[in-house]
Design a protein around this motif. Structure first.
Motif, mmCIF file in Angstrom:
data_model
loop_
_atom_site.group_PDB
_atom_site.id
_atom_site.type_symbol
_atom_site.label_atom_id
_atom_site.label_comp_id
_atom_site.label_asym_id
_atom_site.label_seq_id
_atom_site.Cartn_x
_atom_site.Cartn_y
_atom_site.Cartn_z
ATOM 1 N N ARG A 75 -33.336 0.456 -37.815
ATOM 2 C CA ARG A 75 -33.273 -0.989 -37.947
ATOM 3 C C ARG A 75 -31.976 -1.536 -37.349
ATOM 4 O O ARG A 75 -31.047 -0.758 -37.069
ATOM 5 C CB ARG A 75 -33.382 -1.377 -39.418
ATOM 6 C CG ARG A 75 -34.702 -0.969 -40.072
ATOM 7 C CD ARG A 75 -34.780 -1.506 -41.494
ATOM 8 N NE ARG A 75 -33.646 -1.055 -42.288
ATOM 9 C CZ ARG A 75 -33.585 0.098 -42.921
ATOM 10 N NH1 ARG A 75 -34.606 0.957 -42.841
ATOM 11 N NH2 ARG A 75 -32.532 0.426 -43.623
ATOM 12 N N SER A 80 -34.619 -3.589 -33.531
ATOM 13 C CA SER A 80 -34.786 -2.198 -33.930
ATOM 14 C C SER A 80 -34.939 -1.332 -32.685
ATOM 15 O O SER A 80 -35.361 -1.804 -31.624
ATOM 16 C CB SER A 80 -36.011 -2.043 -34.839
ATOM 17 O OG SER A 80 -35.847 -2.764 -36.034
ATOM 18 N N THR A 89 -37.378 5.278 -36.414
ATOM 19 C CA THR A 89 -37.012 3.886 -36.130
ATOM 20 C C THR A 89 -35.708 3.537 -36.837
ATOM 21 O O THR A 89 -35.572 3.757 -38.050
ATOM 22 C CB THR A 89 -38.115 2.929 -36.583
ATOM 23 O OG1 THR A 89 -39.326 3.234 -35.882
ATOM 24 C CG2 THR A 89 -37.729 1.476 -36.301
ATOM 25 N N ASN A 140 -27.400 2.354 -34.542
ATOM 26 C CA ASN A 140 -28.051 1.317 -33.757
ATOM 27 C C ASN A 140 -27.209 0.038 -33.866
ATOM 28 O O ASN A 140 -27.252 -0.666 -34.883
ATOM 29 C CB ASN A 140 -29.474 1.068 -34.271
ATOM 30 C CG ASN A 140 -30.130 -0.095 -33.549
ATOM 31 O OD1 ASN A 140 -29.739 -0.481 -32.441
ATOM 32 N ND2 ASN A 140 -31.142 -0.690 -34.190
#
Length: 569
Positions: A135, A108, A133, A102
């Motif tokens: 971050r 997020s 999820t 990410n």
């Protein structure tokens, strides 16, 4: 004259009335500078000067924007690595890792799924439960397991779904291979065939132009199979599913055995590779029986060891068989002959689906720029056919007209070689690859007693007195009957016959281009044979492996006049 209004321009003034200037300049040793102070009364507009620094300025307002940079292309998105996985030939289960990052710096992102499209035999292992999820700037690793069961052609895509972002998918390609687990029945020989392809152009003057059309020969293996019990059931079921697909076929004549136990996780295998078909980037098979075997990928081939691309998965005891393998396809579905309800026999034929290269090497003996073929043996009787390129014109109602277009004898002769051990097999295979079917040209002796020496030849003499055989009358220096191989047992000499004459009803003389280095008695001569420049008569050759590579193999081959000008002295 016109009158104009102006004012006096003076140079820079230095002194106490200008506090931003330093009076110490007067003390500096700078002869190149001519510094002069003006009195206030001498300057235009007499009077004291009042400094007004700093000067107040009013900058105009302007509209701008931030310049694009590498960060704009790299951050604030989802990265996946690698974007493609090329499995190549899948011969065993593999596990690959995919990294998802990410790259958003402040936000997020939530992944909802990770699925494989067309991924039969594949399993994705996420680092946690979905939804997942990530971050800001977090990186996670997914596991991808690929099994050997599934479609033979692998063309899948692993996709990652996010709630807000689009992530690139991972393309997975490859080919599943099925190992042939049943060894050949050595009750009969294994026949290996090499077949090149040559473009042959024959001119009316007898010259031949030969060009190779294949970089490597097509290679096939044909062998008998005799199996019962569980092995019979296994191979029947395997061929039922995989007959039209690509197999991993052990090169069965090139079998070796492990000299010592091989533990699981080994990155090298100790084995003598000289003269065997192990290839860098290829495969090898460790084999105990039809259900216990392992295929390994070869990273490099050393003289006494194989370095593997991936470590072995299982331990293997001393004496385990190890074969080099080739990817191959059955040329036709096998026909199983049932000797009983649990025993089958058949003869199967495989054709390699990959290039099978081998180092090329000519024979060591060289005469006038061409190598000389080494003699074969008499396990099978050699033949010689003095053929001609004849053209027949037959109108059916009259006599047949025959024309000898080239006027040359296109002699065709066969030879047999019995090869003992790996070294001789390797040497002969190198010769076959050097010949490239019908392309390579070399001297081919008849290996027969064509000329019988009658009188002693003194050292340096160029005349041979031989038994009368009609050489002067019939041969007349024709191509293929100009050059001699003189085998004295202790030495072999090659000479050109530049002239011949009949001496009487029992003797002829042959004049050589140069004399022999020592005196030769007729009893010292082992054989004097004619030689011709020749090429193989076919692009096809068969190697009969009577036993494995440490034993015996036989090769029968034939050669024909090359159709090129023989070099003269």
């Amino acid at each position: 004259m016109a009158t104009r209004t102006g004012y006096l321009v003076t140079g820079l003034d230095y002194g106490a009335d200008l506090p931003d200037r330093s009076a110490n300049l007067l003390d500096a040793a700078m002869p190149a500078w001519r510094i002069r102070l003006f009195e206030a009364s001498m300057s235009h507009g007499a009077g004291l000067r009042t400094p007004s620094f700093p000067v107040t300025s009013h900058a105009p307002a302007r509209t701008g924007f931030g310049a694009l940079s590498y960060a704009d292309d790299y951050f604030d998105r989802i990265h996946v690595k690698p974007l493609s996985i090329e499995l190549g030939n899948l011969v065993g289960a593999q596990v690959r890792q995919i990294v998802v990052w990410n790259a958003w710096r402040t936000a997020s992102r939530t992944m909802t799924s990770a699925d494989v499209v067309n991924g039969d035999g594949m399993t994705v292992t996420p680092p946690g439960a979905m939804p997942l999820t990530l971050r800001p700037l977090q990186e996670v690793t997914f596991g991808l397991s690929i099994d050997t069961s599934g479609s033979p052609i692998i063309d899948a895509t692993l996709s990652f779904e996010f709630t807000t972002d689009a992530a690139p998918g991972v393309t997975i390609t490859g080919r599943r291979l099925q190992a042939w687990p049943v060894p050949a029945d050595w009750g009969s020989s294994i026949t290996e065939t090499l077949e090149w392809l040559s473009d042959m152009q024959l001119s009316v003057d007898g010259s031949v132009d030969a060009e190779p059309l294949r970089g490597a020969p097509r290679r096939t293996w044909e062998f008998d199979l005799l199996r019962g019990g569980a092995a019979r059931r296994i191979i029947e079921n395997a061929t039922y599913d995989w007959t039209g697909r690509v197999w991993v076929l052990p090169v069965m004549p090139d079998v070796s055995r492990l000299p010592s136990a091989l533990p699981a996780g080994s990155a090298t295998i100790t084995v003598d590779t000289a003269g065997l078909d192990f290839a860098t980037g290829g495969l090898a098979m460790l084999w105990r029986d039809v259900t216990q075997y392992e295929l390994v990928e070869i990273a490099t081939v050393g003289a006494s060891a194989l370095t593997l691309a991936r470590a072995t998965l299982q331990p293997w005891p001393s004496g385990t068989r190890i074969w080099p393998v080739r990817t191959a396809r059955l040329t036709e579905a096998p026909t199983w002959t049932r000797s009983s309800d649990s025993v089958i026999k058949s003869r199967v034929r495989f054709e390699a689906v990959e290039p099978c290269d081998w180092p090329a090497a000519a024979p060591g003996a060289l005469y006038r720029g061409y190598p000389v073929l080494d003699p074969g043996d008499w396990n099978e009787l050699p033949t010689l056919q003095p053929a001609r390129e004849l053209t027949l014109l037959d109108g059916d109602v009259g006599l047949v007209s025959v024309a000898d277009i080239t006027g040359l004898a296109w002699s065709r002769q066969s030879h047999m070689w019995t090869l003992h051990g790996r070294s001789q097999r390797d040497t002969h295979r190198r010769l076959l690859y050097w010949l490239q079917g019908q392309v390579g040209v070399l001297w081919v002796p008849t290996f027969a007693a064509d000329v019988v020496l009658r009188d002693t030849v003194v050292a340096g003499s160029t005349t041979l007195v031989v038994d009368w055989a009609g050489m002067t009358q019939h041969l007349r220096g024709q191509p293929g009957r100009r050059h001699l191989r003189i085998d004295l047992g202790s030495a072999i000499h090659y000479r050109e016959v530049v002239a011949s004459a009949e001496l009487d009803a029992e003797r002829e003389s042959l004049t050589l281009d140069s004399g022999l280095p020592s005196t030769v008695q007729p009893s010292q001569v082992r054989m004097i044979s004619w030689m011709m420049l020749a090429r193989r008569s076919s692009d096809h050759v068969e190697i009969a492996h009577i036993t494995d590579s440490e034993g015996v193999a036989r090769v029968r081959d034939s050669f024909v006049f090359a159709g090129i000008e023989e070099p003269h002295a």
